[in-house]
Design a protein around this motif. Structure first.
Motif, PDB file in Angstrom:
ATOM      1  N   GLU A 127       0.835  -1.199   0.000  1.00  0.00           N
ATOM      2  CA  GLU A 127       0.000   0.000   0.000  1.00  0.00           C
ATOM      3  C   GLU A 127       0.871   1.251   0.000  1.00  0.00           C
ATOM      4  O   GLU A 127       0.622   2.205  -0.764  1.00  0.00           O
ATOM      5  N   LYS A 128       1.904   1.262   0.810  1.00  0.00           N
ATOM      6  CA  LYS A 128       2.769   2.435   0.928  1.00  0.00           C
ATOM      7  C   LYS A 128       3.560   2.692  -0.353  1.00  0.00           C
ATOM      8  O   LYS A 128       3.735   3.851  -0.772  1.00  0.00           O
ATOM      9  N   LEU A 129       4.025   1.631  -0.995  1.00  0.00           N
ATOM     10  CA  LEU A 129       4.875   1.755  -2.175  1.00  0.00           C
ATOM     11  C   LEU A 129       4.090   1.820  -3.479  1.00  0.00           C
ATOM     12  O   LEU A 129       4.667   2.027  -4.550  1.00  0.00           O
ATOM     13  N   GLY A 130       2.771   1.601  -3.409  1.00  0.00           N
ATOM     14  CA  GLY A 130       1.967   1.650  -4.621  1.00  0.00           C
ATOM     15  C   GLY A 130       2.076   0.413  -5.481  1.00  0.00           C
ATOM     16  O   GLY A 130       2.003   0.489  -6.710  1.00  0.00           O
ATOM     17  N   VAL A 131       2.243  -0.747  -4.842  1.00  0.00           N
ATOM     18  CA  VAL A 131       2.347  -2.030  -5.550  1.00  0.00           C
ATOM     19  C   VAL A 131       1.087  -2.836  -5.242  1.00  0.00           C
ATOM     20  O   VAL A 131       0.722  -2.997  -4.075  1.00  0.00           O
ATOM     21  N   ASP A 132       0.434  -3.350  -6.286  1.00  0.00           N
ATOM     22  CA  ASP A 132      -0.891  -3.939  -6.046  1.00  0.00           C
ATOM     23  C   ASP A 132      -0.931  -5.462  -6.037  1.00  0.00           C
ATOM     24  O   ASP A 132      -2.008  -6.047  -5.977  1.00  0.00           O
ATOM     25  N   HIS A 133       0.226  -6.134  -6.084  1.00  0.00           N
ATOM     26  CA  HIS A 133       0.241  -7.600  -6.005  1.00  0.00           C
ATOM     27  C   HIS A 133       1.328  -8.053  -5.038  1.00  0.00           C
ATOM     28  O   HIS A 133       2.387  -7.424  -4.934  1.00  0.00           O
ATOM     29  N   LEU A 134       1.070  -9.158  -4.352  1.00  0.00           N
ATOM     30  CA  LEU A 134       2.024  -9.721  -3.395  1.00  0.00           C
ATOM     31  C   LEU A 134       2.046 -11.239  -3.524  1.00  0.00           C
ATOM     32  O   LEU A 134       1.003 -11.891  -3.476  1.00  0.00           O
ATOM     33  N   LEU A 135       3.248 -11.783  -3.670  1.00  0.00           N
ATOM     34  CA  LEU A 135       3.465 -13.235  -3.707  1.00  0.00           C
ATOM     35  C   LEU A 135       3.900 -13.711  -2.330  1.00  0.00           C
ATOM     36  O   LEU A 135       4.804 -13.134  -1.722  1.00  0.00           O
ATOM     37  N   ILE A 136       3.254 -14.784  -1.854  1.00  0.00           N
ATOM     38  CA  ILE A 136       3.624 -15.369  -0.566  1.00  0.00           C
ATOM     39  C   ILE A 136       3.978 -16.834  -0.791  1.00  0.00           C
ATOM     40  O   ILE A 136       3.114 -17.657  -1.084  1.00  0.00           O
ATOM     41  N   GLU A 137       5.258 -17.169  -0.658  1.00  0.00           N
ATOM     42  CA  GLU A 137       5.708 -18.551  -0.794  1.00  0.00           C
ATOM     43  C   GLU A 137       5.797 -19.192   0.587  1.00  0.00           C
ATOM     44  O   GLU A 137       6.141 -18.525   1.559  1.00  0.00           O
ATOM     45  N   GLY A 138       5.508 -20.489   0.649  1.00  0.00           N
ATOM     46  CA  GLY A 138       5.651 -21.227   1.895  1.00  0.00           C
ATOM     47  C   GLY A 138       4.466 -21.134   2.835  1.00  0.00           C
ATOM     48  O   GLY A 138       4.587 -21.487   4.009  1.00  0.00           O
ATOM     49  N   TRP A 139       3.301 -20.718   2.331  1.00  0.00           N
ATOM     50  CA  TRP A 139       2.129 -20.540   3.203  1.00  0.00           C
ATOM     51  C   TRP A 139       1.483 -21.864   3.593  1.00  0.00           C
ATOM     52  O   TRP A 139       0.688 -21.909   4.549  1.00  0.00           O
ATOM     53  N   ASN A 140       1.832 -22.946   2.902  1.00  0.00           N
ATOM     54  CA  ASN A 140       1.110 -24.215   3.067  1.00  0.00           C
ATOM     55  C   ASN A 140       1.980 -25.270   3.745  1.00  0.00           C
ATOM     56  O   ASN A 140       3.202 -25.131   3.875  1.00  0.00           O
ATOM     57  N   LYS A 141       1.351 -26.354   4.161  1.00  0.00           N
ATOM     58  CA  LYS A 141       2.041 -27.461   4.814  1.00  0.00           C
ATOM     59  C   LYS A 141       2.884 -28.256   3.807  1.00  0.00           C
ATOM     60  O   LYS A 141       2.529 -28.376   2.630  1.00  0.00           O
ATOM     61  N   GLY A 142       3.986 -28.805   4.291  1.00  0.00           N
ATOM     62  CA  GLY A 142       4.822 -29.672   3.471  1.00  0.00           C
ATOM     63  C   GLY A 142       6.241 -29.180   3.289  1.00  0.00           C
ATOM     64  O   GLY A 142       7.113 -29.924   2.849  1.00  0.00           O
ATOM     65  N   TRP A 143       6.490 -27.916   3.660  1.00  0.00           N
ATOM     66  CA  TRP A 143       7.835 -27.360   3.504  1.00  0.00           C
ATOM     67  C   TRP A 143       8.758 -27.873   4.615  1.00  0.00           C
ATOM     68  O   TRP A 143       8.394 -27.869   5.781  1.00  0.00           O
TER      69      TRP A 143
END
Length: 668
Positions: free
Chosen positions: A325-341
């Motif tokens: 929001e602060k930087l004006g970027v409208d997409h975010l990738l989140i890796e590792g959110w799920n079980k199995g890592w």
């Protein structure tokens, strides 16, 4: 527009066409401007082809045909039973891309061959001559039965008329396409991946590749002797090359031809050889830039797996959303959110990832709700670990979960040297797997970014939700290995990037990686990292650095401004492995953007601005290497300046060692 050619428009010599008594014929088809020509020849029942650019021979007579299982073959004892010539000329619009409107103009020759045996099997070969290259493919309709047919060898050869310098990566290696490019003579090659780029000794620039790869093995190129290259199909684990139901259509075998290296980049022949868009509704496909909980994992600040420094937590996700929001970027990738890592997630094993169960400390609904409240879209991530059995059992549930939470973008990884620890990523099994996942993603309105992918062969025209892919050594190698040398990014535009967009993940402004592993850096200046957004095309571009390194940094203004969807692209100067200057026009404004980068050598370039609109005034916002800056010395310093310019002006650029310049030309 499709129109038939008159007999004057094509040089044809047919002797006994359709007559079983004569097995010789020779036909030439030329490109619309007459420069590129392909000659098909049947000599003593054996088909071959050759290619010329003007009077310069590029490919001497080269064999064609197939060897099937059990000693069967289709490459001799043939006669011509029919030929057809036509011209095609249309202009089509990309949903997104490096150029909005693309002309598809070629002259085509179709030759139908038939065996002089009891089976009398037929084989159609289609040849297309474009102003920027040539292409051909085989179509085998079958023998009228439902019997399966296994291809053991495609005999297609490319007998180069001259030696030359080639830029290549080796085939049949565990890291797939993720190798530094080697430059050497064609006559020294072993077996290599495509695109294979060559500067021939006669001064032409060539790129061998393939287009519209569907239900077939991908092609590597094996040197046989001298400068003779042969199609080498990537096999299944059991040794079969291509398994068919009795009929098949091969990908297009392509050869892009240019008189200067930049024209290879602005050739759209690969796209033109793919089918038109099949998706009726593309409103959900959105080119974008994105932040990610990613670089911190690669430099060791965070872990991919559940741990005290776990990256994918609800707390970290909310922090990154606030940065978006602060930087004006409208997409975010989140890796590792799920079980199995686990800490061993990248090792060759049948890892059992879940695509619906959340890791400890992460709440997907809370995160997506919070992101939505801030105008941020979350990009989903599926890491398969190359356990394709496990992934396909869960793919509907996993993609359905993203659809449920209103997500339209997904990154899909296939880390591992073999799919299911057995099959090559780029054999027929892999080709079919990636196409299945792409089509499945379209069902759930998900735009795809493949990592550890099959190479791009232009399918983004048919399925514009195929946004980007990896398929080369990207930025992450700078975080934990010896890294990519400065020359790597001035080779990629002429090699890997000729196949299609790459998710290289540029934008590291902390080029000395002060928070990362000791002794690592990105081997470029910060200004070059900005320029990569123009030079290395992708409709999805990661702002790869830690967000705190962008906050308050004056150079971040360029990353905020630079688009990812373009109406036009031009290469102003280029030398493979040395330097390149690319300009692109924003699809949604009158602004132009320039990226100029160099290898290990500092250099000065003078750039004419005649690509700008005549009579208009622009503000050139310039982000350049500061005085004394190079990738080894003071690499993070960027000099920001501006000046008014017109199309009659020129700019002098100084690129430090491993450096670059990025410019926004804002129309006033």
């Amino acid at each position: 527009m499709i129109k038939k050619l008159t007999s004057i428009a094509i040089t044809a010599f047919l002797f006994g066409c359709g007559s079983p008594e004569n097995k010789d014929s020779k036909i030439t088809v030329s490109s619309p401007n007459g420069k590129n020509s392909i000659t098909f020849e049947l000599r003593q029942g054996k088909p071959s082809y050759s290619v010329k650019h003007g009077e310069t021979g590029i490919i001497d007579a080269s064999e064609m045909g197939f060897v099937f299982k059990n000693g069967d073959s289709l490459h001799n004892n043939l006669r011509v039973v029919n030929t057809n010539t036509s011209e095609h000329d249309e202009t089509w619009e990309q949903v997104w891309g490096e150029k909005q409107f693309i002309q598809d103009h070629y002259q085509q020759l179709e030759v139908v061959l038939q065996e002089e045996t009891d089976q009398k099997r037929q084989l159609k070969i289609q040849f297309r001559a474009f102003d920027d290259g040539i292409a051909f493919r085989y179509q085998y309709p079958g023998n009228g039965t439902e019997d399966s047919l296994v291809i053991m060898d495609e005999l297609t050869r490319f007998n180069l008329s001259n030696d030359g310098e080639a830029w290549w990566i080796p085939a049949y290696q565990d890291n797939r396409y993720e190798y530094l490019f080697t430059q050497s003579a064609v006559s020294t090659l072993d077996t290599v991946h495509t695109p294979l780029t060559i500067k021939s000794n006669d001064g032409l620039f060539l790129s061998f590749h393939e287009a519209n790869l569907i239900n077939y093995a991908s092609m590597t190129l094996a040197r046989e002797n001298g400068t003779a290259l042969k199609c080498d199909l990537v096999p299944w684990a059991d040794g079969d090359r291509v398994k068919t139901n009795g009929s098949f259509t091969t990908p297009w075998r392509t050869l892009q031809i240019a008189e200067n290296p930049g024209d290879l980049i602005t050739s759209y022949m690969i796209l033109n050889l793919n089918d038109p868009n099949k998706l009726e509704d593309t409103s959900w496909i959105e080119p974008h830039k994105y932040l990610g909980i990613w670089w911190g994992m690669h430099i060791g600040k965070y872990s991919f797996w559940e741990s005290p420094i776990q990256g994918a937590t609800t707390e970290n996700a909310r922090m990154y959303i606030d940065y978006c929001e602060k930087l004006g970027v409208d997409h975010l990738l989140i890796e590792g959110w799920n079980k199995g890592w686990t800490p061993q997630w990248y090792e060759n094993a049948m890892h059992m990832f879940s695509f619906t169960k959340e890791a400890d400390g992460f709440d997907l609904k809370e995160v997506t709700d919070y992101a939505r409240s801030k105008g941020v879209s979350i990009i989903g991530y599926h890491e398969t670990g190359s356990n394709i059995i496990n992934y396909l059992e869960q793919i509907d549930a996993g993609m359905g979960l993203y659809q449920k939470y209103g997500m339209h973008d997904i990154k899909i990884g296939q880390v591992g040297s073999r799919l299911n620890m057995k099959e090559w990523h780029h054999g027929q099994f892999g080709v079919n797997y990636y196409r299945f996942v792409l089509e499945k993603a379209a069902e759930y309105e998900l735009a795809v970014n493949f990592h550890e992918p099959i190479k791009d062969t232009g399918e983004r025209r048919t399925y514009p939700n195929m946004m980007a892919r990896e398929g080369a050594r990207g930025q992450e190698y700078n975080a934990w290995s010896e890294g990519n040398p400065p020359s790597h990014t001035v080779i990629l535009p002429f090699t890997r990037m000729l196949s299609g967009p790459m998710d290289f993940t540029p934008g590291i402004l902390d080029v000395e990686i002060k928070q990362g592993y000791e002794g690592r850096d990105v081997h470029t200046t910060a200004a070059k990292q900005l320029a990569l957004y123009v030079v290395l095309y992708s409709p999805v571009q990661m702002l790869a650095d830690l967000p705190e390194n962008y906050d308050g940094n004056p150079a971040f203004k360029f990353l905020q401004d630079v688009p990812v969807d373009w109406s036009d692209t031009r290469v102003l100067n280029a030398e493979i492995g040395e330097y390149i200057t690319t300009v692109r026009k924003d699809k949604n404004s009158e602004d132009w953007y320039l990226g100029s980068i160099t290898n290990e050598e500092a250099r000065d370039l003078e750039i004419a601005l005649d690509f700008l609109e005549e009579g208009a005034v622009y503000e050139a916002q310039i982000y350049a290497d500061a005085e004394g800056t190079g990738y080894e010395t003071n690499p993070a310093e960027i000099e920001v300046s501006s000046r008014e310019v017109t199309s009659k002006d020129s700019l002098k650029l100084h690129l430090g060692k491993g450096g670059g310049t990025a410019i926004r030309f804002g129309k006033k």
